[in-house]
Scaffold this active site. Structure first.
Site, PDB file in Angstrom:
ATOM      1  CG  HIS A  10      -1.799  -1.238   1.286  1.00  0.00           C
ATOM      2  ND1 HIS A  10      -2.370  -1.686   2.447  1.00  0.00           N
ATOM      3  CD2 HIS A  10      -2.143  -2.147   0.328  1.00  0.00           C
ATOM      4  CE1 HIS A  10      -3.028  -2.812   2.202  1.00  0.00           C
ATOM      5  NE2 HIS A  10      -2.892  -3.114   0.933  1.00  0.00           N
ATOM      6  CG  HIS A  24      -7.571  -3.200  -1.109  1.00  0.00           C
ATOM      7  ND1 HIS A  24      -6.990  -2.160  -0.411  1.00  0.00           N
ATOM      8  CD2 HIS A  24      -6.757  -4.269  -0.926  1.00  0.00           C
ATOM      9  CE1 HIS A  24      -5.894  -2.598   0.180  1.00  0.00           C
ATOM     10  NE2 HIS A  24      -5.728  -3.872  -0.113  1.00  0.00           N
ATOM     11  CG  ASP A  71      -3.486  -5.188  -2.647  1.00  0.00           C
ATOM     12  OD1 ASP A  71      -3.005  -4.350  -1.862  1.00  0.00           O
ATOM     13  OD2 ASP A  71      -4.278  -6.086  -2.299  1.00  0.00           O
ATOM     14  CG  HIS A  80      -0.069  -9.344  -2.648  1.00  0.00           C
ATOM     15  ND1 HIS A  80      -0.071  -8.035  -3.091  1.00  0.00           N
ATOM     16  CD2 HIS A  80      -0.876  -9.369  -1.567  1.00  0.00           C
ATOM     17  CE1 HIS A  80      -0.842  -7.316  -2.298  1.00  0.00           C
ATOM     18  NE2 HIS A  80      -1.348  -8.104  -1.367  1.00  0.00           N
TER      19      HIS A  80
HETATM   20 ZN   LIG Z   1      -3.820  -4.773   0.029  1.00  0.00          ZN
END
Ligand SMILES: [Zn+2]
Length: 309
Positions: free
Chosen positions: A81, A239, A243, A266
């Site tokens: 973030h 969000h 990311d 991720h």
């Molecule tokens: Zn995140």
């Protein structure tokens, strides 16, 4: 529009907060840095070998957050973030001093980081920005997840589809964002989220020790447990876009290309960056000529990617 010169912060600035996964309070100081030095994290609680370069090659774990580690085992977790805030605010070079193993989660979004950086202001440096211009389509598929990137003229676009079958509330959210847009607020205020029924499982593997309704959206069935509900209808997928931008900031330079991601995270993004940079035919390193749409090819040298710019 991309600006052609690199930037750093006007001055040093400090803040503190709790780590989402470690539950430990951490003090952070952002320190201006010179052209071509990129983003470096420095663990001030460790005496030596405490610098970790923010690069995709240094990602040691991408389970629920992005963790980078140097050759000596020093690591920093949950950098995504803060890295996204650097992307959005236009920061290229900075040293991030911190006295613990994790970047504070703040409110679960990049809102506080963006505010801190905007309040401090940016300083324009002499070095020209370098960009990674995607030359051809690259894609990666894993089970029900996929990610691809296509060439664009001079921008970074992200199209994300969230496929959350387990939650009737989240389900199939889609959104797309062009990162050249002036106002990216709906992206940087979007908080991290989890399902109520997953919390025990996440805590049992030693993660989310600092998690609470103050730093994550918690969904139970058709309900949002946080007072005040969502910040936007598409907060969940927004969000995920945040990311992805934070993880792409680990490329070593801003990417010019259009990304489409379905149900990724991720780990998938990190594997994808490795795939893109494993073949020099996938991209050029270019400089932007005074914010025109023309770009000049300068360095087809893969090694330069070890340094953020
Ligand atoms: Zn995140």
């Amino acid at each position: 529009m991309w600006e052609s010169n690199q930037k750093t912060l006007n001055s040093e600035i400090s803040f503190s907060g709790i780590g989402l996964h470690s539950g430990v309070n951490v003090d952070v100081t952002l320190i201006p840095a010179n052209s071509n030095s990129g983003i470096t994290f420095k663990r001030t609680d460790l005496e030596k070998n405490n610098e970790i370069i923010a690069n995709f090659k240094n990602v040691s774990s991408a389970k629920l957050c992005t963790k980078i580690e140097n050759d000596f085992g020093a690591s920093v977790s949950t950098i995504e973030h803060l890295m996204a805030a650097f992307y959005i605010c236009g920061v290229d070079n900075l040293v991030v001093n911190l006295n613990g193993p994790e970047v504070p989660i703040m409110d679960g979004s990049a809102k506080d980081f963006v505010k801190i950086i905007k309040n401090c202001g940016l300083k324009t440096l002499e070095g020209k920005r370098k960009f990674i211009k995607i030359k051809k389509k690259v894609e990666l598929k894993e089970d029900d997840k996929s990610i691809n990137i296509n060439p664009t003229t001079n921008n970074f676009e992200v199209k994300f589809t969230l496929n959350y079958k387990k939650s009737p509330l989240i389900q199939n959210q889609k959104n797309s964002t062009n990162f050249q847009k002036k106002n990216l607020e709906e992206i940087y205020v979007a908080r991290t989220f989890c399902l109520y029924e997953d919390i025990e499982a996440i805590k049992s593997i030693g993660l989310a020790k600092g998690g609470s309704l103050d730093n994550a959206v918690v969904v139970q069935g058709n309900k949002i447990l946080n007072e005040g509900g969502l910040r936007s209808k598409k907060e969940f997928v927004n969000h995920k876009i945040l990311d992805l931008a934070g993880d792409f900031m680990l490329s070593g330079a801003r990417v010019i290309g259009s990304v489409e991601c379905i149900h990724g995270g991720h780990a998938l993004t990190n594997e994808f960056l490795k795939k893109i940079f494993s073949d020099k035919n996938n991209y050029d390193i270019v400089e932007n000529e005074s914010s025109s749409s023309k770009v000049r090819k300068i360095l087809p040298i893969h090694k330069r990617l070890a340094v953020n710019a």
